[in-house]
Design a protein around this motif. Structure first.
Motif, PDB file in Angstrom:
ATOM      1  N   ALA A 125     -11.019 -25.039  -9.194  1.00 55.77           N
ATOM      2  CA  ALA A 125     -10.782 -23.795  -9.922  1.00 55.77           C
ATOM      3  C   ALA A 125     -10.101 -22.754  -9.032  1.00 55.77           C
ATOM      4  CB  ALA A 125     -12.099 -23.241 -10.472  1.00 55.77           C
ATOM      5  N   VAL A 126     -10.615 -22.587  -7.828  1.00 56.79           N
ATOM      6  CA  VAL A 126     -10.053 -21.589  -6.909  1.00 56.79           C
ATOM      7  C   VAL A 126      -8.618 -21.959  -6.523  1.00 56.79           C
ATOM      8  CG1 VAL A 126     -10.266 -20.547  -4.611  1.00 56.79           C
ATOM      9  CG2 VAL A 126     -12.295 -20.820  -6.053  1.00 56.79           C
ATOM     10  N   LEU A 127      -8.375 -23.224  -6.230  1.00 51.67           N
ATOM     11  CA  LEU A 127      -7.025 -23.643  -5.849  1.00 51.67           C
ATOM     12  C   LEU A 127      -6.044 -23.509  -7.013  1.00 51.67           C
ATOM     13  CD1 LEU A 127      -7.737 -26.730  -3.572  1.00 51.67           C
ATOM     14  CD2 LEU A 127      -7.142 -24.396  -2.882  1.00 51.67           C
ATOM     15  N   GLU A 128      -6.492 -23.773  -8.233  1.00 51.83           N
ATOM     16  CA  GLU A 128      -5.613 -23.602  -9.403  1.00 51.83           C
ATOM     17  C   GLU A 128      -5.170 -22.148  -9.538  1.00 51.83           C
ATOM     18  OE1 GLU A 128      -8.016 -25.067 -12.614  1.00 51.83           O
ATOM     19  OE2 GLU A 128      -7.650 -27.169 -12.080  1.00 51.83           O
ATOM     20  N   VAL A 129      -6.099 -21.215  -9.352  1.00 45.08           N
ATOM     21  CA  VAL A 129      -5.760 -19.791  -9.464  1.00 45.08           C
ATOM     22  C   VAL A 129      -4.862 -19.379  -8.298  1.00 45.08           C
ATOM     23  CG1 VAL A 129      -6.654 -17.428  -9.576  1.00 45.08           C
ATOM     24  CG2 VAL A 129      -7.836 -19.273 -10.801  1.00 45.08           C
ATOM     25  N   ARG A 138       0.862 -25.403 -10.210  1.00 47.92           N
ATOM     26  CA  ARG A 138       1.974 -24.571  -9.748  1.00 47.92           C
ATOM     27  C   ARG A 138       2.854 -24.142 -10.930  1.00 47.92           C
ATOM     28  NH1 ARG A 138       5.986 -27.983  -6.318  1.00 47.92           N
ATOM     29  NH2 ARG A 138       5.675 -29.118  -8.235  1.00 47.92           N
ATOM     30  N   PRO A 139       3.054 -22.832 -11.092  1.00 50.19           N
ATOM     31  CA  PRO A 139       3.949 -22.347 -12.144  1.00 50.19           C
ATOM     32  C   PRO A 139       5.402 -22.341 -11.656  1.00 50.19           C
ATOM     33  CG  PRO A 139       2.938 -20.484 -11.039  1.00 50.19           C
ATOM     34  CD  PRO A 139       2.388 -21.743 -10.392  1.00 50.19           C
ATOM     35  N   ALA A 140       6.324 -22.048 -12.546  1.00 45.51           N
ATOM     36  CA  ALA A 140       7.740 -21.966 -12.168  1.00 45.51           C
ATOM     37  C   ALA A 140       7.962 -20.846 -11.173  1.00 45.51           C
ATOM     38  CB  ALA A 140       8.602 -21.769 -13.403  1.00 45.51           C
ATOM     39  N   GLN A 141       7.211 -19.764 -11.327  1.00 51.45           N
ATOM     40  CA  GLN A 141       7.268 -18.686 -10.333  1.00 51.45           C
ATOM     41  C   GLN A 141       5.898 -18.031 -10.241  1.00 51.45           C
ATOM     42  OE1 GLN A 141      10.311 -16.207 -12.333  1.00 51.45           O
ATOM     43  NE2 GLN A 141       8.992 -14.493 -11.843  1.00 51.45           N
ATOM     44  N   ILE A 191       0.712 -17.603  -5.546  1.00 51.20           N
ATOM     45  CA  ILE A 191       1.672 -17.701  -4.441  1.00 51.20           C
ATOM     46  C   ILE A 191       2.938 -18.418  -4.912  1.00 51.20           C
ATOM     47  CG2 ILE A 191      -0.091 -17.536  -2.645  1.00 51.20           C
ATOM     48  CD1 ILE A 191       0.001 -20.584  -2.328  1.00 51.20           C
ATOM     49  N   SER A 192       4.000 -18.305  -4.158  1.00 53.24           N
ATOM     50  CA  SER A 192       5.283 -18.872  -4.570  1.00 53.24           C
ATOM     51  C   SER A 192       5.199 -20.398  -4.689  1.00 53.24           C
ATOM     52  CB  SER A 192       6.376 -18.501  -3.576  1.00 53.24           C
ATOM     53  OG  SER A 192       6.215 -19.235  -2.375  1.00 53.24           O
ATOM     54  N   VAL A 207      -4.126 -31.021  -7.006  1.00 54.25           N
ATOM     55  CA  VAL A 207      -4.614 -29.917  -7.841  1.00 54.25           C
ATOM     56  C   VAL A 207      -3.647 -28.737  -7.754  1.00 54.25           C
ATOM     57  CG1 VAL A 207      -6.440 -28.156  -8.041  1.00 54.25           C
ATOM     58  CG2 VAL A 207      -7.055 -30.551  -7.725  1.00 54.25           C
ATOM     59  N   LEU A 208      -3.240 -28.420  -6.538  1.00 54.34           N
ATOM     60  CA  LEU A 208      -2.297 -27.308  -6.342  1.00 54.34           C
ATOM     61  C   LEU A 208      -0.974 -27.567  -7.051  1.00 54.34           C
ATOM     62  CD1 LEU A 208      -2.941 -26.614  -2.575  1.00 54.34           C
ATOM     63  CD2 LEU A 208      -3.190 -24.918  -4.397  1.00 54.34           C
TER      64      LEU A 208
END
Length: 130
Positions: free
Chosen positions: A28-32, A61-64, A37-38, A56-57
């Motif tokens: 959960a923490v790593l997803e947030v 990861r989002p596009a930005q 972060i970039s 998990v990371l």
């Protein structure tokens, strides 16, 4: 650091009842964190953490990167773990101090430099690492 050792440290720091609880909180923490972060920094961090944590990371990861403060960070962790924001603060600290132990000082500085000053304490640092 190996995956089992990482989870054992999180479990000890967070005083979780078992490995599964430590694993859930860690994810959960790593997803947030991955949302904050970039994308390039997510990749760099993923490469320094044990395999499943890197996955998990990368999945989160989002596009930005999104821009949100520490209270929103806690809220998002709490939402994922079905906990109160105060508990999420404890959870985030247990995971992120372990991240700080597992990565190089340079990588840690790169992460912390992308976050507002209030985040450094979650990594067990007052400011950038030496």
């Amino acid at each position: 650091m190996k995956y089992d050792e990482f989870l054992a440290r999180v479990r000890e720091r967070g005083e979780y009842k078992d490995r599964n609880e430590a694993e859930g909180v860690t994810n959960a923490v790593l997803e947030v964190l991955a949302q904050r972060i970039s994308p390039g920094e997510v990749e760099d961090l993923a490469s320094q953490l044990p395999g499943p944590l890197g996955d998990v990371l990368l999945k989160a990861r989002p596009a930005q990167a999104e821009s949100f403060g520490i209270e929103e960070f806690y809220r998002r962790v709490a939402e994922r773990t079905n906990a109160r924001p105060r508990t999420a603060q404890w959870d985030a600290s247990a995971v992120l101090t372990t991240v700080a132990d597992a990565v190089t000082g340079g990588e840690l500085n790169q992460i912390i430099s992308q976050l507002p000053s209030g985040y450094a304490v979650l990594f067990g640092k007052a400011d950038l690492a030496d």
